[in-house]
Design a protein around this motif. Structure first.
Motif, PDB file in Angstrom:
ATOM      1  N   PRO A 138       1.176  -1.207  -0.531  1.00  0.00           N
ATOM      2  CA  PRO A 138       0.149  -0.092  -0.372  1.00  0.00           C
ATOM      3  C   PRO A 138       0.729   1.471   0.137  1.00  0.00           C
ATOM      4  CG  PRO A 138      -0.456  -1.009   1.876  1.00  0.00           C
ATOM      5  CD  PRO A 138       0.260  -1.765   1.469  1.00  0.00           C
ATOM      6  N   ALA A 139       2.196   0.917   0.426  1.00  0.00           N
ATOM      7  CA  ALA A 139       2.887   2.834   0.636  1.00  0.00           C
ATOM      8  C   ALA A 139       3.602   2.276  -0.611  1.00  0.00           C
ATOM      9  CB  ALA A 139       4.046   1.887   1.533  1.00  0.00           C
ATOM     10  N   THR A 140       4.115   1.504  -1.735  1.00  0.00           N
ATOM     11  CA  THR A 140       4.903   1.470  -2.127  1.00  0.00           C
ATOM     12  C   THR A 140       4.190   2.242  -3.663  1.00  0.00           C
ATOM     13  OG1 THR A 140       5.979  -0.641  -2.080  1.00  0.00           O
ATOM     14  CG2 THR A 140       6.684   0.424  -4.366  1.00  0.00           C
ATOM     15  N   VAL A 141       3.653   1.589  -4.672  1.00  0.00           N
ATOM     16  CA  VAL A 141       3.602   2.878  -5.635  1.00  0.00           C
ATOM     17  C   VAL A 141       3.135   3.575  -5.490  1.00  0.00           C
ATOM     18  CG1 VAL A 141       1.786   2.592  -7.972  1.00  0.00           C
ATOM     19  CG2 VAL A 141       1.898   0.716  -7.082  1.00  0.00           C
ATOM     20  N   PRO A 142       1.763   4.436  -4.462  1.00  0.00           N
ATOM     21  CA  PRO A 142       1.748   5.520  -4.190  1.00  0.00           C
ATOM     22  C   PRO A 142       2.491   6.153  -4.257  1.00  0.00           C
ATOM     23  CG  PRO A 142      -0.136   4.491  -2.993  1.00  0.00           C
ATOM     24  CD  PRO A 142       1.114   3.723  -3.677  1.00  0.00           C
ATOM     25  N   ALA A 143       3.637   6.239  -3.846  1.00  0.00           N
ATOM     26  CA  ALA A 143       4.417   7.114  -3.632  1.00  0.00           C
ATOM     27  C   ALA A 143       5.843   6.680  -4.915  1.00  0.00           C
ATOM     28  CB  ALA A 143       5.849   6.140  -2.004  1.00  0.00           C
ATOM     29  N   LEU A 144       5.226   6.341  -4.954  1.00  0.00           N
ATOM     30  CA  LEU A 144       6.697   5.977  -6.697  1.00  0.00           C
ATOM     31  C   LEU A 144       6.205   7.245  -7.833  1.00  0.00           C
ATOM     32  CD1 LEU A 144       7.427   2.111  -7.526  1.00  0.00           C
ATOM     33  CD2 LEU A 144       8.897   4.736  -6.899  1.00  0.00           C
ATOM     34  N   LEU A 145       4.406   7.120  -7.738  1.00  0.00           N
ATOM     35  CA  LEU A 145       4.197   7.864  -8.597  1.00  0.00           C
ATOM     36  C   LEU A 145       3.854   9.212  -7.826  1.00  0.00           C
ATOM     37  CD1 LEU A 145       0.070   5.900  -9.362  1.00  0.00           C
ATOM     38  CD2 LEU A 145       2.090   6.676 -10.878  1.00  0.00           C
ATOM     39  N   GLY A 146       4.561   9.561  -6.780  1.00  0.00           N
ATOM     40  CA  GLY A 146       5.264  10.917  -6.035  1.00  0.00           C
ATOM     41  C   GLY A 146       3.009  11.563  -5.464  1.00  0.00           C
ATOM     42  N   LEU A 147       2.491  10.725  -5.675  1.00  0.00           N
ATOM     43  CA  LEU A 147       0.791  11.404  -4.949  1.00  0.00           C
ATOM     44  C   LEU A 147       1.264  11.508  -3.429  1.00  0.00           C
ATOM     45  CD1 LEU A 147      -0.937   8.596  -6.777  1.00  0.00           C
ATOM     46  CD2 LEU A 147      -1.140  10.804  -7.125  1.00  0.00           C
ATOM     47  N   ASP A 148       0.746  12.089  -2.812  1.00  0.00           N
ATOM     48  CA  ASP A 148       0.931  12.542  -1.225  1.00  0.00           C
ATOM     49  C   ASP A 148       0.367  11.624  -0.540  1.00  0.00           C
ATOM     50  OD1 ASP A 148      -0.958  14.565   0.687  1.00  0.00           O
ATOM     51  OD2 ASP A 148       0.833  14.411   0.904  1.00  0.00           O
ATOM     52  N   GLY A 149       1.165  11.449   0.010  1.00  0.00           N
ATOM     53  CA  GLY A 149       0.496   9.694   1.260  1.00  0.00           C
ATOM     54  C   GLY A 149      -0.792  10.710   1.799  1.00  0.00           C
ATOM     55  N   ARG A 150      -0.611  11.526   2.987  1.00  0.00           N
ATOM     56  CA  ARG A 150      -2.117  11.829   3.673  1.00  0.00           C
ATOM     57  C   ARG A 150      -2.920  12.245   2.578  1.00  0.00           C
ATOM     58  NH1 ARG A 150      -4.589  16.557   5.201  1.00  0.00           N
ATOM     59  NH2 ARG A 150      -5.151  16.863   6.965  1.00  0.00           N
ATOM     60  N   ARG A 151      -3.244  12.313   1.531  1.00  0.00           N
ATOM     61  CA  ARG A 151      -4.313  11.994   0.406  1.00  0.00           C
ATOM     62  C   ARG A 151      -4.574  10.787   0.182  1.00  0.00           C
ATOM     63  NH1 ARG A 151      -5.891  17.060  -1.806  1.00  0.00           N
ATOM     64  NH2 ARG A 151      -6.538  15.912  -3.235  1.00  0.00           N
ATOM     65  N   TYR A 152      -3.735  10.221  -0.137  1.00  0.00           N
ATOM     66  CA  TYR A 152      -3.862   8.857  -0.026  1.00  0.00           C
ATOM     67  C   TYR A 152      -4.751   8.102   0.831  1.00  0.00           C
ATOM     68  CZ  TYR A 152      -3.365   3.719  -1.114  1.00  0.00           C
ATOM     69  OH  TYR A 152      -3.656   2.190  -1.479  1.00  0.00           O
ATOM     70  N   LEU A 153      -4.103   8.146   2.313  1.00  0.00           N
ATOM     71  CA  LEU A 153      -4.456   7.832   3.621  1.00  0.00           C
ATOM     72  C   LEU A 153      -6.379   8.136   3.209  1.00  0.00           C
ATOM     73  CD1 LEU A 153      -2.076   8.158   5.989  1.00  0.00           C
ATOM     74  CD2 LEU A 153      -3.120   5.999   5.398  1.00  0.00           C
ATOM     75  N   GLY A 154      -6.386   9.476   3.384  1.00  0.00           N
ATOM     76  CA  GLY A 154      -7.970  10.356   3.062  1.00  0.00           C
ATOM     77  C   GLY A 154      -8.828   9.334   1.945  1.00  0.00           C
ATOM     78  N   PHE A 155      -8.495   9.117   0.683  1.00  0.00           N
ATOM     79  CA  PHE A 155      -9.205   8.145  -0.244  1.00  0.00           C
ATOM     80  C   PHE A 155      -9.455   6.979   0.569  1.00  0.00           C
ATOM     81  CE2 PHE A 155      -9.107   5.418  -3.658  1.00  0.00           C
ATOM     82  CZ  PHE A 155      -9.736   6.144  -4.492  1.00  0.00           C
ATOM     83  N   ARG A 156      -9.045   6.241   0.697  1.00  0.00           N
ATOM     84  CA  ARG A 156      -8.684   4.979   1.559  1.00  0.00           C
ATOM     85  C   ARG A 156     -10.095   5.201   2.404  1.00  0.00           C
ATOM     86  NH1 ARG A 156      -8.582   2.007  -1.998  1.00  0.00           N
ATOM     87  NH2 ARG A 156      -9.200   0.264  -0.230  1.00  0.00           N
ATOM     88  N   ALA A 157      -9.826   6.441   3.739  1.00  0.00           N
ATOM     89  CA  ALA A 157     -10.786   5.726   4.394  1.00  0.00           C
ATOM     90  C   ALA A 157     -12.271   6.416   3.931  1.00  0.00           C
ATOM     91  CB  ALA A 157     -10.563   7.140   5.046  1.00  0.00           C
ATOM     92  N   VAL A 158     -12.723   7.271   2.911  1.00  0.00           N
ATOM     93  CA  VAL A 158     -13.814   8.215   1.962  1.00  0.00           C
ATOM     94  C   VAL A 158     -14.488   6.552   1.388  1.00  0.00           C
ATOM     95  CG1 VAL A 158     -15.064   9.222   0.945  1.00  0.00           C
ATOM     96  CG2 VAL A 158     -13.367  10.083   2.412  1.00  0.00           C
ATOM     97  N   VAL A 159     -13.393   6.227   0.705  1.00  0.00           N
ATOM     98  CA  VAL A 159     -13.722   4.639   0.092  1.00  0.00           C
ATOM     99  C   VAL A 159     -14.319   3.353   1.775  1.00  0.00           C
ATOM    100  CG1 VAL A 159     -13.218   2.448  -0.758  1.00  0.00           C
ATOM    101  CG2 VAL A 159     -12.216   4.285  -2.129  1.00  0.00           C
ATOM    102  N   ARG A 160     -13.667   3.209   2.490  1.00  0.00           N
ATOM    103  CA  ARG A 160     -14.483   2.869   2.891  1.00  0.00           C
ATOM    104  C   ARG A 160     -15.524   2.575   3.798  1.00  0.00           C
ATOM    105  NH1 ARG A 160      -8.513   2.570   4.923  1.00  0.00           N
ATOM    106  NH2 ARG A 160      -8.767   3.963   6.621  1.00  0.00           N
ATOM    107  N   ARG A 161     -15.007   3.748   4.274  1.00  0.00           N
ATOM    108  CA  ARG A 161     -16.693   4.548   5.043  1.00  0.00           C
ATOM    109  C   ARG A 161     -18.525   4.247   3.765  1.00  0.00           C
ATOM    110  NH1 ARG A 161     -17.765  10.035   4.999  1.00  0.00           N
ATOM    111  NH2 ARG A 161     -15.548  10.309   5.272  1.00  0.00           N
TER     112      ARG A 161
END
Length: 433
Positions: free
Chosen positions: A381-404
């Motif tokens: 869950p950490a490798t590809v988002p960071a390799l793309l340069g995506l912000d970790g905080r925004r990715y965590l927020g995205f996952r939280a909304v999807v789970r909700r």
């Protein structure tokens, strides 16, 4: 957690190097990469700030010698030492099979060591884990410098369980391979202990390898000054420090009106003038480059009445007009899915939009992993988002909304628009590699 591929008879373990900033975590991976035999190492990927501090993570895949016919691979990560990147620390720590705590042996860094250890325990606790139940060792680093604390004192401060610890120097290589061998053996023992008795536990350890793991991995030739297969990306630090992100956070930027790292903003700060009659609150918290899109997707006042009531095809015809759709950013195979997301947002079916966004992001990450040469590896869950340069905080927020959304929780228009904005950022990042 450990990934098992029965077809290729391969085990993949994730090992995270944790510790205070400037303690030697990145230097440790750099030394291992520079001195390991080429057939056992992969590319070293480092995302750093302009002052050489780790921003997201360092990543080094290492292939170990076979054990009883099984291929064993390690994915070595470091975490950023800076406190305001704690959200990224959590992301990198997710699913770790083993932890190497790299302490700074200098007396003046005692408080930093203690703070980092407390932070490690807190982040594990948020994941429902305890350090005592995770294979871990201690590397007391910088033993080549003066004014150092004794090893016994460092163990007394940081290592109450008295697990394996050793003196290291990331610059000279003292103890680094020995530490790697010990943590590899620890994660292997933990993995075997979880296997059902019927499957057997016959992998054994690295003692069967002649000379041990350190001898098998280390290249006898002198290390090059700059390895050719190291990938180092310099990224600007955030404009404001980020605090730890709570579980129910949304996908917001830490500073309103400032672009997220890696997002280009036009000189004017906006793509076009503000439209009349558009609801501005829906676009708050988005990067400036995506705010106008959010306003346009948030049901413009002059939109036809059929845009909300009709199916995706009718809504797609409306959204596909110039300036109203992001379909053109995507390859042909994905355009129908993007049109459907835009249509479901316009029709206020936000939970459905979140499901479609999640599927698109998963596809983007799979494609990016293949382009980066990590196909067949565990989708960390950490490798590809960071390799793309995506912000970790925004990715965590995205996952939280999807789970909700999947749990049947309330999803607002703002949640759906921000999730769609993250999908767009992921697509732009993928197209740039």
């Amino acid at each position: 957690m450990a990934s098992v591929n029965p077809l290729s008879r391969e085990l993949v373990f994730k090992v995270v190097y944790y510790g205070p900033g400037l303690g030697g975590k990145t230097t440790t991976l750099e030394y291992l990469h520079a001195t390991a035999k080429p057939e056992y190492r992969g590319k070293l990927v480092s995302l750093a700030t302009p002052v050489d501090r780790t921003l997201y993570f360092d990543f080094l895949p290492v292939r170990l010698p076979q054990l009883r016919g099984m291929n064993v691979r390690l994915q070595l990560f470091t975490v950023p030492g800076q406190v305001y990147f704690n959200a990224t620390r959590k992301l990198v720590l997710t699913g770790a099979d083993g932890i190497v705590f790299v302490s700074d042996s200098q007396a003046v860094r005692a408080d930093a060591n203690m703070e980092s250890m407390e932070n490690l325990r807190e982040n594990l606790a948020e994941q429902g884990r305890a350090l005592e139940h995770v294979p871990h060792i201690f590397q007391h680093n910088k033993r080549d410098l003066p004014d150092l604390l004794p090893l016994s004192e460092l163990d007394a401060m940081l290592n109450p369980s008295r697990v394996f610890s050793l003196a290291t120097s990331a610059k000279t290589g003292l103890g680094l391979y020995e530490g790697l061998e010990e943590i590899s053996a620890a994660v292997l023992r933990a993995f075997e202990s979880r296997l059902p008795d019927a499957m057997g536990r016959g992998l054994g350890g690295f003692d069967a390898i002649e000379g041990g793991l350190a001898t098998a991995l280390r290249d006898a030739s002198p290390p090059p000054s700059a390895p050719l297969d190291a990938v180092i990306s310099r990224l600007a630090p955030p404009s404001k420090p980020w605090s730890t992100m709570p579980p129910d956070s949304t996908i917001g930027d830490p500073s309103e009106g400032a672009a997220a790292p890696g997002v280009a903003v036009s000189p004017g700060g906006e793509l076009a003038p503000r439209s009349a009659g558009v609801r501005d609150p829906a676009s708050r918290g988005l990067p400036p480059s995506l705010r106008l899109a959010a306003r346009r997707l948030a049901a413009p006042a002059d939109a036809p009445a059929t845009a909300r009531a009709d199916g995706p095809s009718a809504a797609t015809r409306h959204l596909a007009q110039p300036g109203l759709s992001f379909v053109a950013l995507w390859p042909t195979a994905d355009r129908e899915a993007i049109a459907e997301i835009e249509a479901t947002i316009a029709a206020e079916r936000y939970a459905v939009a979140l499901e479609r966004c999640d599927a698109l992001v998963a596809g983007i990450f799979d494609k990016a992993a293949e382009l980066a040469g990590s196909s067949g590896a565990a989708r960390d869950p950490a490798t590809v988002p960071a390799l793309l340069g995506l912000d970790g905080r925004r990715y965590l927020g995205f996952r939280a909304v999807v789970r909700r959304a999947r749990a049947g929780g309330e999803i607002t228009e703002r949640d759906a628009l921000k999730a769609f904005a993250f999908v767009l950022e992921a697509r732009l990042a993928e197209s740039a590699i």
